[in-house]
Design a protein around this motif. Structure first.
Motif, PDB file in Angstrom:
ATOM      1  N   THR A  45       0.831  -1.211   0.000  1.00 61.36           N
ATOM      2  CA  THR A  45       0.000   0.000   0.000  1.00 61.36           C
ATOM      3  C   THR A  45       0.858   1.250   0.000  1.00 61.36           C
ATOM      4  O   THR A  45       0.618   2.186  -0.778  1.00 61.36           O
ATOM      5  N   GLY A  46       1.869   1.282   0.862  1.00 61.53           N
ATOM      6  CA  GLY A  46       2.734   2.458   0.949  1.00 61.53           C
ATOM      7  C   GLY A  46       3.512   2.701  -0.334  1.00 61.53           C
ATOM      8  O   GLY A  46       3.621   3.852  -0.795  1.00 61.53           O
ATOM      9  N   GLN A  47       4.032   1.657  -0.937  1.00 61.41           N
ATOM     10  CA  GLN A  47       4.789   1.807  -2.183  1.00 61.41           C
ATOM     11  C   GLN A  47       3.885   2.265  -3.324  1.00 61.41           C
ATOM     12  O   GLN A  47       4.292   3.076  -4.162  1.00 61.41           O
ATOM     13  N   ALA A  48       2.658   1.760  -3.352  1.00 61.46           N
ATOM     14  CA  ALA A  48       1.731   2.164  -4.404  1.00 61.46           C
ATOM     15  C   ALA A  48       1.363   3.635  -4.277  1.00 61.46           C
ATOM     16  O   ALA A  48       1.305   4.368  -5.270  1.00 61.46           O
ATOM     17  N   ILE A  49       1.118   4.081  -3.043  1.00 61.29           N
ATOM     18  CA  ILE A  49       0.797   5.496  -2.825  1.00 61.29           C
ATOM     19  C   ILE A  49       1.985   6.372  -3.197  1.00 61.29           C
ATOM     20  O   ILE A  49       1.823   7.420  -3.839  1.00 61.29           O
ATOM     21  N   ALA A  50       3.195   5.948  -2.820  1.00 62.29           N
ATOM     22  CA  ALA A  50       4.391   6.723  -3.159  1.00 62.29           C
ATOM     23  C   ALA A  50       4.569   6.822  -4.666  1.00 62.29           C
ATOM     24  O   ALA A  50       4.982   7.857  -5.194  1.00 62.29           O
ATOM     25  N   GLY A  51       4.234   5.744  -5.364  1.00 58.83           N
ATOM     26  CA  GLY A  51       4.380   5.755  -6.813  1.00 58.83           C
ATOM     27  C   GLY A  51       3.436   6.711  -7.516  1.00 58.83           C
ATOM     28  O   GLY A  51       3.770   7.268  -8.567  1.00 58.83           O
ATOM     29  N   THR A  52       2.244   6.897  -6.950  1.00 58.75           N
ATOM     30  CA  THR A  52       1.267   7.808  -7.574  1.00 58.75           C
ATOM     31  C   THR A  52       1.296   9.202  -6.954  1.00 58.75           C
ATOM     32  O   THR A  52       0.561  10.077  -7.397  1.00 58.75           O
ATOM     33  N   ALA A  53       2.135   9.427  -5.945  1.00 55.08           N
ATOM     34  CA  ALA A  53       2.179  10.723  -5.258  1.00 55.08           C
ATOM     35  C   ALA A  53       2.402  11.910  -6.199  1.00 55.08           C
ATOM     36  O   ALA A  53       1.728  12.939  -6.063  1.00 55.08           O
ATOM     37  N   PRO A  54       3.338  11.826  -7.171  1.00 51.96           N
ATOM     38  CA  PRO A  54       3.520  12.978  -8.072  1.00 51.96           C
ATOM     39  C   PRO A  54       2.257  13.312  -8.864  1.00 51.96           C
ATOM     40  O   PRO A  54       1.939  14.487  -9.074  1.00 51.96           O
ATOM     41  N   PHE A  55       1.528  12.277  -9.294  1.00 57.10           N
ATOM     42  CA  PHE A  55       0.292  12.504 -10.035  1.00 57.10           C
ATOM     43  C   PHE A  55      -0.766  13.129  -9.127  1.00 57.10           C
ATOM     44  O   PHE A  55      -1.501  14.024  -9.528  1.00 57.10           O
ATOM     45  N   ILE A  56      -0.843  12.649  -7.892  1.00 59.26           N
ATOM     46  CA  ILE A  56      -1.812  13.189  -6.942  1.00 59.26           C
ATOM     47  C   ILE A  56      -1.519  14.657  -6.668  1.00 59.26           C
ATOM     48  O   ILE A  56      -2.419  15.506  -6.674  1.00 59.26           O
ATOM     49  N   LEU A  57      -0.248  14.982  -6.423  1.00 56.87           N
ATOM     50  CA  LEU A  57       0.137  16.362  -6.101  1.00 56.87           C
ATOM     51  C   LEU A  57      -0.199  17.306  -7.245  1.00 56.87           C
ATOM     52  O   LEU A  57      -0.796  18.375  -7.027  1.00 56.87           O
ATOM     53  N   PHE A  58       0.173  16.927  -8.461  1.00 57.97           N
ATOM     54  CA  PHE A  58      -0.096  17.791  -9.610  1.00 57.97           C
ATOM     55  C   PHE A  58      -1.602  17.970  -9.798  1.00 57.97           C
ATOM     56  O   PHE A  58      -2.090  19.082 -10.056  1.00 57.97           O
ATOM     57  N   ALA A  59      -2.348  16.883  -9.664  1.00 62.54           N
ATOM     58  CA  ALA A  59      -3.795  16.951  -9.853  1.00 62.54           C
ATOM     59  C   ALA A  59      -4.442  17.845  -8.804  1.00 62.54           C
ATOM     60  O   ALA A  59      -5.317  18.662  -9.115  1.00 62.54           O
ATOM     61  N   VAL A  60      -4.025  17.707  -7.553  1.00 62.74           N
ATOM     62  CA  VAL A  60      -4.591  18.512  -6.467  1.00 62.74           C
ATOM     63  C   VAL A  60      -4.338  19.996  -6.706  1.00 62.74           C
ATOM     64  O   VAL A  60      -5.234  20.832  -6.546  1.00 62.74           O
TER      65      VAL A  60
END
Length: 342
Positions: A45-60
């Protein structure tokens, strides 16, 4: 689209924080029933969230900018002029707008109150829950740019399919007198006049707009984080405990069967548009066909509770069921098309 569903009573998961509570309960169940699998599940779970973090940040940040600048106000222009142009523009903007469900209701209510044709509204309604800037980035980060682009095209196409279908049947009994009552402008999320005012692109000179930016970024950031956390926990559990042969047997292979099943399963089973992305990734890993995956996300996105509530709140049941019919038929068409090119 933000999940704004409400339960009738304070259930255990509601008291524990909804999606957060479910994530905790699932992890607790793993810790108790299969202790050796607990740490790998948390790490996945943690690795998956870290992997999508850049996409989440840009989208937010992108969504917060659109809200703070008032760029949403430009959407109303899609509902002016020639009906054919209105349907096309409504479908295009519906597939790109960052509206949450509680904002869709006052926005559409205002349009209907001002006499916007139901065909254009239907186009927007069908496309809006399927894709937005955050959804595109998260989908592309997990399922690939090709899938994200194909889903975007499917969202706009579904909007036009429903819009032109409604236009052709406008004089039928299905769409005669479609509204529950005369809609009133206003609604939740602090939205009083959904499309008033002029966009202010350099919003940082206004303290009120800066506050909107901060609040929107915080709200959407927490929203995405909680749903993606739940989704990745469920993905880990699916990969560990759901036999791949079962998924492949129901949703794998070629032909119309898996695509049809994907639409039927997706319609009632959808958690949330963002949470569905990693779940679909897990299903694909276990043998789900590409066509079934596309029909799943299209049918599920339109029929998920927040999107459905926005429609049910304003129109009569026969129009609501027409909305669902457009969604399922369109999802199957999208699935067949994606299966052919994927």
């Amino acid at each position: 689209m933000t999940d704004v569903t409400h339960s009738q009573g304070p259930s255990i998961t509601a008291r524990m924080g909804g999606a957060w509570g479910v994530s905790v309960l699932l992890l607790a169940a793993v810790a108790i029933l299969d202790t050796p699998q607990f740490v790998p599940t948390v790490m996945f779970t943690g690795q998956a969230i870290a992997g999508t973090a850049p996409f989440i940040l840009f989208a937010v940040l992108a969504i917060a900018y659109l809200k703070a600048s008032g760029a949403e106000n430009l959407l109303a222009k899609a509902f002016e002029g020639n009906p054919v142009r209105m349907i096309i523009m409504a479908a295009l903007l519906g597939g790109m707008s960052p509206f949450c469900s509680c904002e869709v209701i006052p926005f559409i209510a205002a349009l209907l109150a001002l006499g916007a044709p139901l065909a254009a509204v239907m186009a927007f309604w069908l496309a809006s829950p399927l894709m937005d800037p955050a959804m595109f980035l998260i989908t592309s980060g997990t399922l690939g740019w090709d899938f994200a682009l194909a889903k975007t095209i499917a969202a706009v196409s579904l909007g036009m399919f429903g819009g032109f279908g409604t236009l052709l049947l406008a004089r039928s009994v299905i769409f005669a007198d479609p509204l529950r009552e005369r809609p009133a402008v206003g609604g939740g999320c602090g939205v009083q006049k959904p499309f008033s005012g002029t966009p202010q692109w350099k919003f940082w000179s206004s303290s009120e707009r800066v506050a909107v930016f901060k609040d929107t970024a915080a709200e959407n950031g927490l929203f995405l984080l909680k749903w993606l956390t739940l989704a990745y926990v469920i993905e880990a559990l699916m990969l560990n405990y759901v036999p791949a042969e079962m998924i492949a047997g129901v949703l794998g292979g070629t032909g119309l069967g898996p695509i049809f099943m994907g639409a039927l399963v997706g319609a009632p089973a959808y958690l949330n548009g963002y949470a569905a992305v990693p779940l679909v990734d897990a299903l694909l890993t276990q043998g789900m066909s590409q066509g079934a995956a596309m029909s799943f996300v299209i049918a599920g996105g339109v029929s998920c509770i927040p999107a459905a509530i926005a429609v049910w709140a304003l129109v009569k049941p026969r129009v609501f069921f027409a909305y669902l019919t457009f969604a399922i038929v369109g999802a199957m068409i999208a699935g067949v098309a994606w299966q052919a090119v994927a």
